[in-house]
Design a protein around this motif. Structure first.
Motif, PDB file in Angstrom:
ATOM      1  N   MET A 191       0.834  -1.203   0.000  1.00 17.42           N
ATOM      2  CA  MET A 191       0.000   0.000   0.000  1.00 17.42           C
ATOM      3  C   MET A 191       0.869   1.254   0.000  1.00 17.42           C
ATOM      4  N   GLY A 192       0.303   2.351  -0.483  1.00 16.31           N
ATOM      5  CA  GLY A 192       1.050   3.598  -0.555  1.00 16.31           C
ATOM      6  C   GLY A 192       0.890   4.454   0.686  1.00 16.31           C
ATOM      7  N   GLU A 193       1.815   5.349   0.893  1.00 16.01           N
ATOM      8  CA  GLU A 193       1.767   6.314   1.992  1.00 16.01           C
ATOM      9  C   GLU A 193       2.226   7.680   1.480  1.00 16.01           C
ATOM     10  N   VAL A 194       1.399   8.684   1.686  1.00 18.95           N
ATOM     11  CA  VAL A 194       1.701  10.041   1.247  1.00 18.95           C
ATOM     12  C   VAL A 194       1.382  11.003   2.378  1.00 18.95           C
ATOM     13  N   LEU A 195       2.301  11.877   2.702  1.00 15.23           N
ATOM     14  CA  LEU A 195       2.093  12.864   3.763  1.00 15.23           C
ATOM     15  C   LEU A 195       1.828  14.229   3.138  1.00 15.23           C
ATOM     16  N   ILE A 196       0.702  14.825   3.492  1.00 13.53           N
ATOM     17  CA  ILE A 196       0.344  16.182   3.066  1.00 13.53           C
ATOM     18  C   ILE A 196       0.508  17.103   4.264  1.00 13.53           C
ATOM     19  N   SER A 197       1.330  18.131   4.132  1.00 13.76           N
ATOM     20  CA  SER A 197       1.553  19.042   5.254  1.00 13.76           C
ATOM     21  C   SER A 197       1.591  20.480   4.759  1.00 13.76           C
ATOM     22  N   GLY A 198       1.355  21.406   5.684  1.00 10.74           N
ATOM     23  CA  GLY A 198       1.419  22.822   5.340  1.00 10.74           C
ATOM     24  C   GLY A 198       0.192  23.583   5.785  1.00 10.74           C
ATOM     25  N   PRO A 199       0.225  24.907   5.679  1.00 12.67           N
ATOM     26  CA  PRO A 199      -0.880  25.757   6.133  1.00 12.67           C
ATOM     27  C   PRO A 199      -2.212  25.439   5.463  1.00 12.67           C
ATOM     28  N   GLU A 254      -1.442  18.514   8.911  1.00 11.58           N
ATOM     29  CA  GLU A 254      -0.738  17.289   8.552  1.00 11.58           C
ATOM     30  C   GLU A 254      -1.726  16.127   8.382  1.00 11.58           C
ATOM     31  N   PHE A 255      -1.705  15.549   7.184  1.00 13.49           N
ATOM     32  CA  PHE A 255      -2.600  14.451   6.842  1.00 13.49           C
ATOM     33  C   PHE A 255      -1.800  13.330   6.175  1.00 13.49           C
ATOM     34  N   PHE A 256      -2.085  12.102   6.591  1.00  7.59           N
ATOM     35  CA  PHE A 256      -1.379  10.911   6.106  1.00  7.59           C
ATOM     36  C   PHE A 256      -2.351  10.117   5.235  1.00  7.59           C
ATOM     37  N   LEU A 257      -2.057   9.997   3.939  1.00 12.49           N
ATOM     38  CA  LEU A 257      -2.958   9.362   2.990  1.00 12.49           C
ATOM     39  C   LEU A 257      -2.446   7.969   2.618  1.00 12.49           C
ATOM     40  N   VAL A 258      -3.372   7.012   2.504  1.00 10.06           N
ATOM     41  CA  VAL A 258      -3.010   5.627   2.182  1.00 10.06           C
ATOM     42  C   VAL A 258      -3.776   5.181   0.940  1.00 10.06           C
ATOM     43  N   PRO A 259      -3.155   5.293  -0.237  1.00  9.18           N
ATOM     44  CA  PRO A 259      -3.790   4.857  -1.479  1.00  9.18           C
ATOM     45  C   PRO A 259      -3.515   3.382  -1.781  1.00  9.18           C
ATOM     46  N   PHE A 294      -2.223  25.883  -3.628  1.00 13.81           N
ATOM     47  CA  PHE A 294      -2.319  25.509  -2.217  1.00 13.81           C
ATOM     48  C   PHE A 294      -0.922  25.509  -1.597  1.00 13.81           C
ATOM     49  N   ASP A 295      -0.825  26.033  -0.385  1.00 12.15           N
ATOM     50  CA  ASP A 295       0.454  26.060   0.331  1.00 12.15           C
ATOM     51  C   ASP A 295       0.618  24.737   1.079  1.00 12.15           C
ATOM     52  N   VAL A 296       1.033  23.712   0.337  1.00 12.91           N
ATOM     53  CA  VAL A 296       1.198  22.384   0.923  1.00 12.91           C
ATOM     54  C   VAL A 296       2.482  21.740   0.411  1.00 12.91           C
ATOM     55  N   LYS A 297       2.943  20.751   1.160  1.00 14.45           N
ATOM     56  CA  LYS A 297       4.063  19.922   0.745  1.00 14.45           C
ATOM     57  C   LYS A 297       3.566  18.493   0.631  1.00 14.45           C
ATOM     58  N   ILE A 298       3.908  17.817  -0.466  1.00 16.19           N
ATOM     59  CA  ILE A 298       3.461  16.439  -0.703  1.00 16.19           C
ATOM     60  C   ILE A 298       4.681  15.529  -0.672  1.00 16.19           C
ATOM     61  N   ASP A 299       4.760  14.688   0.345  1.00 16.41           N
ATOM     62  CA  ASP A 299       5.881  13.764   0.511  1.00 16.41           C
ATOM     63  C   ASP A 299       5.427  12.340   0.207  1.00 16.41           C
ATOM     64  N   HIS A 300       6.026  11.760  -0.820  1.00 17.16           N
ATOM     65  CA  HIS A 300       5.723  10.378  -1.207  1.00 17.16           C
ATOM     66  C   HIS A 300       6.606   9.455  -0.358  1.00 17.16           C
ATOM     67  N   LEU A 301       5.995   8.758   0.616  1.00 17.27           N
ATOM     68  CA  LEU A 301       6.750   7.988   1.602  1.00 17.27           C
ATOM     69  C   LEU A 301       6.585   6.479   1.446  1.00 17.27           C
ATOM     70  N   SER A 302       6.053   6.039   0.314  1.00 22.52           N
ATOM     71  CA  SER A 302       5.712   4.622   0.159  1.00 22.52           C
ATOM     72  C   SER A 302       6.909   3.695   0.280  1.00 22.52           C
ATOM     73  N   GLU A 303       8.086   4.163  -0.093  1.00 20.18           N
ATOM     74  CA  GLU A 303       9.278   3.312  -0.004  1.00 20.18           C
ATOM     75  C   GLU A 303       9.808   3.209   1.419  1.00 20.18           C
ATOM     76  N   ARG A 304       9.316   4.068   2.295  1.00 18.85           N
ATOM     77  CA  ARG A 304       9.829   4.109   3.659  1.00 18.85           C
ATOM     78  C   ARG A 304       9.139   3.108   4.577  1.00 18.85           C
ATOM     79  N   TYR A 305       7.862   2.843   4.314  1.00 26.17           N
ATOM     80  CA  TYR A 305       7.067   2.071   5.257  1.00 26.17           C
ATOM     81  C   TYR A 305       6.849   0.627   4.833  1.00 26.17           C
ATOM     82  N   GLY A 306       6.807  -0.258   5.826  1.00 23.90           N
ATOM     83  CA  GLY A 306       6.170  -1.554   5.708  1.00 23.90           C
ATOM     84  C   GLY A 306       4.853  -1.456   6.451  1.00 23.90           C
TER      85      GLY A 306
END
Length: 361
Positions: free
Chosen positions: A51-59, A106-111, A130-142
């Motif tokens: 499964m994927g993991e994406v972190l959305i953060s910012g104002p 801060e929102f953690f999305l699981v696609p 939108f003032d956000v940062k999108i971090d693709h973290l899928s390779e980091r997590y099990g």
């Protein structure tokens, strides 16, 4: 073909492996029926590290997620989880996913695994302004999913993780053996269950402890039979880029009272004008087992739709299916037919939640 961090352990245990979502994944270990019943009656563990993991953060994080997501996160409590979809402007589904709200910024999305790259591209494309940062973290997590009526006890006794404070669709961030870990309580099986997001190394150690304790490893085969009995959708079957959540029967996750979101106009129009097709449950008579793509016919033998998912239910001992059919035939109790290879078998429209879930709420 991608591999999860647990791949070598699946192979060493003799799991039946097969491609799924671009990953080489275990379909079954000791048999789908045995694994299915372990989750319904006791506890089982799934490797869902694909499964994927994406972190959305910012104002603008909350505003942005509400823009791309059908459910409404406005004013949602921290540490809560929401299910919903990302839509194309025509209402077709980009993906269905979970959104974990840490706080307003801060929102953690699981696609879904098969849609990770597509989803991240879609998020990037629609982040302009939108003032956000999108971090693709899928390779980091099990990720492990521990599911079943004994799941809470198993996490406490085997892993030393107390989850009694978590209610349904909530999560917490913990430090476990010196590492940051996310633990949530959702479940894609119709049973009580937990998800553990951790580093690859820690995921492997946790898996090993569960195996040493005798917890049943479960493959994607029974994951599908379990979610299907509980009436839960699978992207590519019940939801696609050509099927809207209104047609699929998941309009409760589309909050049309929100000011805006991508696809709102199309869904609002379907809500107002009605739809020409609906996803329904079917119960077949006879020994025929329905499968994805099989034709559904009316009493006159005219095609009115297709099966999206079908099985002989392990829990209920019935041949059942979900099917996308002409809305004129969607009323409960309507008699239809399903073509199984060269033969036609009678069926009746029933509720598509075939099994009553046992979530802890």
């Amino acid at each position: 073909m991608k591999e999860t961090c647990l791949h070598s352990r699946h192979v060493a245990r003799g799991a039946q492996m097969s491609p799924f979502g671009g990953f080489d994944m275990p379909i079954q270990y000791d048999g789908i029926v045995e694994e299915h019943n372990a989750v319904r009656l006791h506890v089982g563990v799934f490797d869902v590290s694909h499964m994927g993991e994406v972190l959305i953060s910012g104002p603008d994080a909350e505003k942005y997620v509400n823009h791309i997501f059908t459910n409404d996160l406005t004013g949602a409590p921290d540490r809560t989880i929401y299910y919903g979809m990302m839509l194309y402007p025509n209402g077709g589904v980009v993906d269905d996913l979970l959104v974990y709200k840490r706080n307003d910024r801060e929102f953690f999305l699981v696609p879904n695994a098969a849609n990770i790259d597509k989803d991240v591209d879609w998020m990037m494309k629609n982040a302009e302004g939108f003032d956000v940062k999108i971090d693709h973290l899928s390779e980091r997590y099990g990720e492990l999913a521990v599911q079943g009526p004994e799941a809470e006890d198993t996490l406490r006794k085997v892993l030393g993780i107390d989850c009694s404070d978590l209610t349904f669709y909530t999560f917490k961030d913990i430090v476990f053996e010196g590492e940051d870990v996310i633990v949530s309580r959702t479940g894609y099986t119709g049973e009580d269950g937990f998800e553990i997001y951790a580093s690859h190394d820690l995921t492997c150690r946790l898996w090993d402890r569960l195996m040493e304790a005798g917890v049943q490893p479960c493959g994607l085969g029974c994951r599908d039979t379990l979610r299907f009995e509980a009436g839960l959708p699978l992207y590519g079957d019940e939801l696609t880029d050509e099927v809207t959540p209104i047609e699929a029967g998941f309009g409760m996750f589309v909050k049309l009272d929100k000011p805006e979101f991508i696809g709102k106009e199309a869904c609002a129009r379907q809500k107002t004008e009605g739809v020409t097709r609906k996803n329904v449950g079917l119960e077949l008579q006879g020994n025929a087992i329905p499968r994805h793509g099989y034709e559904v016919l009316n009493a006159e033998g005219e095609k009115i739709g297709e099966v999206t998912t079908g099985y002989h239910s392990i829990t209920l001992d019935k041949n059942i299916a979900m099917a996308l059919i002409d809305a004129r035939y969607a009323k409960l109790g309507t008699e239809v037919q399903v073509r199984v290879r060269r033969k036609v078998f009678p069926a009746v429209v029933v509720k598509k939640r075939f099994y009553t879930p046992n979530y802890k709420k």
